[in-house]
Each structure stands twice: as C-alpha cells, then as structure tokens.
Scaffold this motif. Structure first.
Motif, PDB file in Angstrom:
ATOM      1  N   PHE A 149      78.930  23.196  39.897  1.00  0.00           N
ATOM      2  CA  PHE A 149      78.910  23.003  38.446  1.00  0.00           C
ATOM      3  C   PHE A 149      80.314  23.124  37.856  1.00  0.00           C
ATOM      4  CE2 PHE A 149      78.493  24.992  34.183  1.00  0.00           C
ATOM      5  CZ  PHE A 149      77.906  23.927  33.525  1.00  0.00           C
ATOM      6  N   ILE A 150      81.064  24.137  38.283  1.00  0.00           N
ATOM      7  CA  ILE A 150      82.415  24.327  37.754  1.00  0.00           C
ATOM      8  C   ILE A 150      83.323  23.185  38.198  1.00  0.00           C
ATOM      9  CG2 ILE A 150      84.407  25.873  37.683  1.00  0.00           C
ATOM     10  CD1 ILE A 150      82.489  28.189  38.154  1.00  0.00           C
ATOM     11  N   ALA A 151      83.178  22.731  39.450  1.00  0.00           N
ATOM     12  CA  ALA A 151      83.971  21.600  39.937  1.00  0.00           C
ATOM     13  C   ALA A 151      83.681  20.349  39.114  1.00  0.00           C
ATOM     14  CB  ALA A 151      83.665  21.348  41.415  1.00  0.00           C
ATOM     15  N   TYR A 152      82.420  20.147  38.752  1.00  0.00           N
ATOM     16  CA  TYR A 152      82.042  18.989  37.931  1.00  0.00           C
ATOM     17  C   TYR A 152      82.671  19.083  36.541  1.00  0.00           C
ATOM     18  CZ  TYR A 152      79.036  15.609  35.536  1.00  0.00           C
ATOM     19  OH  TYR A 152      78.565  14.547  34.798  1.00  0.00           O
ATOM     20  N   LEU A 153      82.684  20.260  35.950  1.00  0.00           N
ATOM     21  CA  LEU A 153      83.316  20.437  34.640  1.00  0.00           C
ATOM     22  C   LEU A 153      84.818  20.142  34.709  1.00  0.00           C
ATOM     23  CD1 LEU A 153      81.594  23.664  33.215  1.00  0.00           C
ATOM     24  CD2 LEU A 153      81.123  21.261  32.663  1.00  0.00           C
ATOM     25  N   LEU A 154      85.464  20.600  35.786  1.00  0.00           N
ATOM     26  CA  LEU A 154      86.897  20.315  35.954  1.00  0.00           C
ATOM     27  C   LEU A 154      87.143  18.814  36.070  1.00  0.00           C
ATOM     28  CD1 LEU A 154      88.011  23.146  38.413  1.00  0.00           C
ATOM     29  CD2 LEU A 154      88.507  22.964  35.967  1.00  0.00           C
ATOM     30  N   ASP A 155      86.263  18.118  36.781  1.00  0.00           N
ATOM     31  CA  ASP A 155      86.406  16.662  36.899  1.00  0.00           C
ATOM     32  C   ASP A 155      86.247  15.982  35.543  1.00  0.00           C
ATOM     33  OD1 ASP A 155      86.898  16.473  39.662  1.00  0.00           O
ATOM     34  OD2 ASP A 155      84.762  16.692  40.111  1.00  0.00           O
ATOM     35  N   LEU A 156      85.304  16.449  34.736  1.00  0.00           N
ATOM     36  CA  LEU A 156      85.115  15.863  33.405  1.00  0.00           C
ATOM     37  C   LEU A 156      86.346  16.093  32.527  1.00  0.00           C
ATOM     38  CD1 LEU A 156      81.393  16.744  32.569  1.00  0.00           C
ATOM     39  CD2 LEU A 156      82.334  14.598  33.450  1.00  0.00           C
ATOM     40  N   LEU A 157      86.945  17.283  32.620  1.00  0.00           N
ATOM     41  CA  LEU A 157      88.170  17.558  31.859  1.00  0.00           C
ATOM     42  C   LEU A 157      89.300  16.635  32.307  1.00  0.00           C
ATOM     43  CD1 LEU A 157      88.112  21.468  31.709  1.00  0.00           C
ATOM     44  CD2 LEU A 157      87.730  19.867  29.815  1.00  0.00           C
TER      45      LEU A 157
ATOM     46  N   PHE B 154      84.749   8.937  40.110  1.00  0.00           N
ATOM     47  CA  PHE B 154      83.835   9.593  41.052  1.00  0.00           C
ATOM     48  C   PHE B 154      83.570   8.724  42.282  1.00  0.00           C
ATOM     49  CE2 PHE B 154      82.618  12.158  37.299  1.00  0.00           C
ATOM     50  CZ  PHE B 154      82.719  13.424  37.869  1.00  0.00           C
ATOM     51  N   VAL B 155      83.388   7.416  42.085  1.00  0.00           N
ATOM     52  CA  VAL B 155      83.083   6.535  43.220  1.00  0.00           C
ATOM     53  C   VAL B 155      84.274   6.448  44.174  1.00  0.00           C
ATOM     54  CG1 VAL B 155      82.619   4.145  43.901  1.00  0.00           C
ATOM     55  CG2 VAL B 155      81.348   5.175  42.008  1.00  0.00           C
ATOM     56  N   VAL B 156      85.473   6.188  43.654  1.00  0.00           N
ATOM     57  CA  VAL B 156      86.649   5.990  44.506  1.00  0.00           C
ATOM     58  C   VAL B 156      87.037   7.288  45.218  1.00  0.00           C
ATOM     59  CG1 VAL B 156      89.106   5.422  44.509  1.00  0.00           C
ATOM     60  CG2 VAL B 156      87.513   4.059  43.144  1.00  0.00           C
ATOM     61  N   MET B 157      87.053   8.398  44.491  1.00  0.00           N
ATOM     62  CA  MET B 157      87.425   9.679  45.110  1.00  0.00           C
ATOM     63  C   MET B 157      86.434  10.072  46.202  1.00  0.00           C
ATOM     64  SD  MET B 157      90.247  10.981  43.725  1.00  0.00           S
ATOM     65  CE  MET B 157      90.121  12.727  44.079  1.00  0.00           C
ATOM     66  N   THR B 158      85.144   9.867  45.929  1.00  0.00           N
ATOM     67  CA  THR B 158      84.128  10.239  46.912  1.00  0.00           C
ATOM     68  C   THR B 158      84.207   9.358  48.150  1.00  0.00           C
ATOM     69  OG1 THR B 158      82.652  11.041  45.170  1.00  0.00           O
ATOM     70  CG2 THR B 158      81.657  10.544  47.298  1.00  0.00           C
ATOM     71  N   LYS B 159      84.431   8.058  47.960  1.00  0.00           N
ATOM     72  CA  LYS B 159      84.506   7.159  49.122  1.00  0.00           C
ATOM     73  C   LYS B 159      85.724   7.447  49.978  1.00  0.00           C
ATOM     74  CE  LYS B 159      84.529   3.750  51.987  1.00  0.00           C
ATOM     75  NZ  LYS B 159      85.660   4.249  52.778  1.00  0.00           N
ATOM     76  N   ILE B 160      86.886   7.624  49.369  1.00  0.00           N
ATOM     77  CA  ILE B 160      88.126   7.749  50.137  1.00  0.00           C
ATOM     78  C   ILE B 160      88.301   9.154  50.723  1.00  0.00           C
ATOM     79  CG2 ILE B 160      90.643   7.615  50.002  1.00  0.00           C
ATOM     80  CD1 ILE B 160      90.330   5.438  47.915  1.00  0.00           C
ATOM     81  N   TRP B 161      88.050  10.172  49.924  1.00  0.00           N
ATOM     82  CA  TRP B 161      88.312  11.540  50.377  1.00  0.00           C
ATOM     83  C   TRP B 161      87.047  12.373  50.593  1.00  0.00           C
ATOM     84  CZ3 TRP B 161      91.675   9.468  46.572  1.00  0.00           C
ATOM     85  CH2 TRP B 161      92.977   9.251  47.026  1.00  0.00           C
ATOM     86  N   GLY B 162      85.904  11.862  50.156  1.00  0.00           N
ATOM     87  CA  GLY B 162      84.682  12.641  50.293  1.00  0.00           C
ATOM     88  C   GLY B 162      84.585  13.768  49.284  1.00  0.00           C
ATOM     89  N   GLN B 163      85.501  13.811  48.344  1.00  0.00           N
ATOM     90  CA  GLN B 163      85.519  14.881  47.350  1.00  0.00           C
ATOM     91  C   GLN B 163      86.390  14.472  46.166  1.00  0.00           C
ATOM     92  OE1 GLN B 163      88.764  17.143  50.219  1.00  0.00           O
ATOM     93  NE2 GLN B 163      87.154  18.330  49.351  1.00  0.00           N
ATOM     94  N   THR B 164      86.048  14.976  45.007  1.00  0.00           N
ATOM     95  CA  THR B 164      86.865  14.794  43.818  1.00  0.00           C
ATOM     96  C   THR B 164      87.895  15.920  43.753  1.00  0.00           C
ATOM     97  OG1 THR B 164      85.292  16.089  42.523  1.00  0.00           O
ATOM     98  CG2 THR B 164      84.964  13.698  42.593  1.00  0.00           C
ATOM     99  N   LEU B 165      88.766  15.867  42.774  1.00  0.00           N
ATOM    100  CA  LEU B 165      89.765  16.927  42.648  1.00  0.00           C
ATOM    101  C   LEU B 165      89.106  18.277  42.365  1.00  0.00           C
ATOM    102  CD1 LEU B 165      92.565  15.069  40.647  1.00  0.00           C
ATOM    103  CD2 LEU B 165      92.557  15.682  43.057  1.00  0.00           C
ATOM    104  N   GLY B 166      88.043  18.248  41.562  1.00  0.00           N
ATOM    105  CA  GLY B 166      87.325  19.496  41.315  1.00  0.00           C
ATOM    106  C   GLY B 166      86.728  20.073  42.590  1.00  0.00           C
ATOM    107  N   LYS B 167      86.151  19.215  43.417  1.00  0.00           N
ATOM    108  CA  LYS B 167      85.596  19.683  44.696  1.00  0.00           C
ATOM    109  C   LYS B 167      86.696  20.156  45.636  1.00  0.00           C
ATOM    110  CE  LYS B 167      81.255  17.055  44.895  1.00  0.00           C
ATOM    111  NZ  LYS B 167      81.287  16.418  43.583  1.00  0.00           N
TER     112      LYS B 167
END
Length: 199
Positions: free
Chosen positions: A61-69, A111-124
């Motif tokens: 949840f916190i990682a998702y909030l960081l991604d939204l910011l 979200f799509v590009v980060m998840t495909k290339i690295w398997g994670q967003t910056l928040g994750k």
C-alpha cells in the motif's frame, strides 16, 4: 581316421557357433545400454521451482502511494505546463477532459512499462517488492498490460478500490489485478515469514 576328422570338424563348428552366440550376446547388451542411455538423455528435465515470500499488504500500500506521488510529480512538471499554455482546463474531474485522460495515460504507462521491464515500480523497489508470474515465467507485455492497466482499472471501479481491499482477505494476498494477471507480489529479499508461494 575319417571318424577323427569328423569329430574335429564337429568341435570346430561348435566353437564357431559358440563364438557367434557370444558376439551376438555382447552386441545385444551394447544395444540395451545405448537404449537405456537414450532413455535417460531424452527424459524431460523438471523445471526448477523457486520459493518466494509473499509481500505484506502494508508495504504494498505504501509503495503504491509513493508511485502515485511520483506520477503526480511527473505530470505536474511535464504535462501540466503544456495544458496551461494551450488554455486547457486544469484540475477538472470531467471524465473525458484532457487533464483526466493524460494523467491516467501517464499513470498506466508508468505501471505497465516499469512492471514489464523491471518487474517492479520505483515504490516497490524501495520496499524490496517484485511482481512475479504464477507459472514462474518471465513477465511479458501481455501480463503487464492486463495486470497494470485492465486489472487495476477494474480494481479501482467506482472509486472505492474494492479490488485492492480484496487482497486483505484472499489467502495468497492477491488483489483483483493479481488474479487477472495470474501474478503474485513477493519480497525480493528472503525473510522469515510463514506464508510463501512456489512458482
């Protein structure tokens, strides 16, 4: 004399027959060994399964909030000045306004590009989380799109984020977008938890 020659001929014939039988037996054994080796070599190798520790709901949840910011900051610094210059209405909640469409597009692309290339967003990345496929295969564009775009759109229907709340009660902590994409969110670093999955 003739009887002695006949006996010797019989013995030579028996010896030759015995040598042929031995040679055939050895050839048969070699063939069996080759067949056994072929069977061993042609057996399919079992895929190596890897254990992952399921990520907690709090860090997700916190990682998702960081991604939204982060998405908001990107939009504010890049797109919003352009919309202001062209005279587009800002901070509107109309569904088909340029502001809503562009902000949503940037978010889904992120979200799509980060998840495909690295398997994670910056928040994750900050919290050591990663998205993995249920079957253990590498993430492809289809999985990333259906999880991050289609799945999260459904999870956020009506603005109540019911699909995200679902992960609180589902046994393997899968939100609706995880179920749609056949994915788990797991910890990168091994920690001692009681709940894990094999993929």
């Amino acid at each position: 004399m003739e009887r002695h020659n006949d006996q010797q001929h019989v013995r030579e014939t028996e010896l030759n027959q015995h040598d042929e039988d031995m040679a055939n037996a050895e050839a048969g054994e070699d063939q069996l060994v080759q067949e056994d080796q072929t069977q061993v070599n042609t057996e399919p190798m079992h895929d190596h399964k890897q254990r992952y520790v399921l990520a907690g709901i709090g860090p997700r949840f916190i990682a998702y909030l960081l991604d939204l910011l982060l998405i908001g900051a990107i939009f504010f610094l890049t797109v919003q000045p352009v919309l202001y210059l062209v005279g587009a209405e800002l901070y509107t909640t109309e569904t088909f306004s340029a502001y809503v469409i562009l902000s949503s597009l940037i978010g889904y692309l992120y979200f799509v590009v980060m998840t495909k290339i690295w398997g994670q967003t910056l928040g994750k990345m900050i919290f050591g989380l990663r998205v993995v496929r249920k079957d253990g295969a590498s993430l492809d564009w289809g999985t990333a799109f259906f999880r991050e775009a289609v799945g999260k759109f459904i999870s956020k229907l009506f603005g109540i984020h019911l699909g995200f709340i679902w992960a609180l009660f589902y046994p393997k902590r899968q939100a609706w977008h995880d179920l749609i994409g056949d994915t788990y969110v797991v910890m990168e670093q091994e920690v001692y938890k009681r709940q894990y999955v094999e993929v």
